[in-house]
Design an enzyme around this catalytic site. Structure first.
Site, PDB file in Angstrom:
ATOM      1  CE1 TYR A 154      -4.199   0.828  -0.858  1.00 41.07           C
ATOM      2  CE2 TYR A 154      -4.079   2.377   1.425  1.00 41.07           C
ATOM      3  CZ  TYR A 154      -4.607   2.248   0.761  1.00 41.07           C
ATOM      4  OH  TYR A 154      -6.029   2.673   0.655  1.00 41.07           O
ATOM      5  CE  LYS A 161      -7.960   5.631   0.970  1.00 42.05           C
ATOM      6  NZ  LYS A 161      -8.987   6.387   1.091  1.00 42.05           N
TER       7      LYS A 161
END
Length: 255
Positions: A154, A161
């Protein structure tokens, strides 16, 4: 009485029928809301086609969150269809391939900056662009993927995020006095277009269902969309700065 009767909601991020945002728009309409969508560039045509699968027709307005002109003109563009907004849904995220899939250490700053601008700063930009149409009781809801841990592959999207989650808290602080709520829904892995664009994301999906006390279906965006719609409603009048996890319970379990 339906949950969103008499409300108007702006939804970003509808690209395919598998998009979480599509299901948010669908359920919002089913719950009585008037919905306005945003899109831009080559995606605009796709959004317009997919929008025809919603229960009722919706307008689609231009919004590229990297365009100051689009942001400055958003209230006027939406204002052609409604004089107010009761809710805004932020379902926007993007990171170049160079900063995903194991490229955390060598991801170049310009590409990292793009990820942060589109995936995190855009929440503030969207809130400010929508603010002329928002009033006391309005709700802004964004979508995140639990940024409290480091996930495989990620990489800088995970950092983005985390920035998104911090941004939502500061927006909750600064918009709260105007009666505007800002919350996030942290979804488990959904096989959306965004997830498919991350190399190796299937590794995050693997075993999620087994770890989730409630189980998890990576092909079902409905539970996540329902949580977003609930936060848009007046049933959470004193909730802001919150992250609601819709992941089958994985966030609360030890590995």
């Amino acid at each position: 009485m339906a949950l969103l009767d008499g409300t108007t909601v702006l939804v970003t991020g509808v690209l395919t029928e598998g998009s979480i945002a599509f299901h948010v728009a669908r359920i919002a309409q089913e719950q009585g809301a008037q919905v306005v969508l945003t899109s831009f560039g080559r995606q605009m045509r796709l959004t317009e086609v997919i929008a025809r699968r919603l229960p009722a027709p919706v307008p689609v307005v231009q919004l590229d969150v990297q365009s100051s002109d689009d942001l400055e003109g958003l209230a006027a563009a939406v204002g052609e269809y409604t004089d107010h907004l009761d809710g805004v849904v932020h379902s926007i995220g993007f990171a170049p391939q160079s900063v995903l899939g194991g490229h955390f250490l060598d991801g170049p700053w310009p590409d990292v900056a793009t990820a942060l601008e589109v995936s995190a700063y855009s929440l503030k930009a969207l809130a400010m662009a929508s603010r002329p149409l928002l009033s006391r009781g309005s709700s802004i809801v964004g979508l995140t993927f639990d940024a409290s841990v480091a996930w495989p592959v990620y990489d800088w999207m995970g950092v983005s995020k985390a920035a998104l989650e911090a941004t939502s808290r500061y927006l909750a602080r600064d918009l709260g006095p105007d009666g505007i709520r800002v919350n996030l829904v942290a979804a488990g892995p959904i096989r959306s277009t965004a997830a498919k664009s991350i190399p190796g994301f299937e590794g995050i999906e693997a075993g999620w269902d087994a770890r989730a006390p409630l189980g998890w279906d990576v092909g079902d965006a409905d539970p996540t969309a329902r949580a977003v719609v609930a936060l848009l409603s007046e049933w959470f009048p004193a909730t802001t700065g919150e992250i609601v996890h819709v992941d089958g319970g994985v966030h609360a379990m030890g590995q």
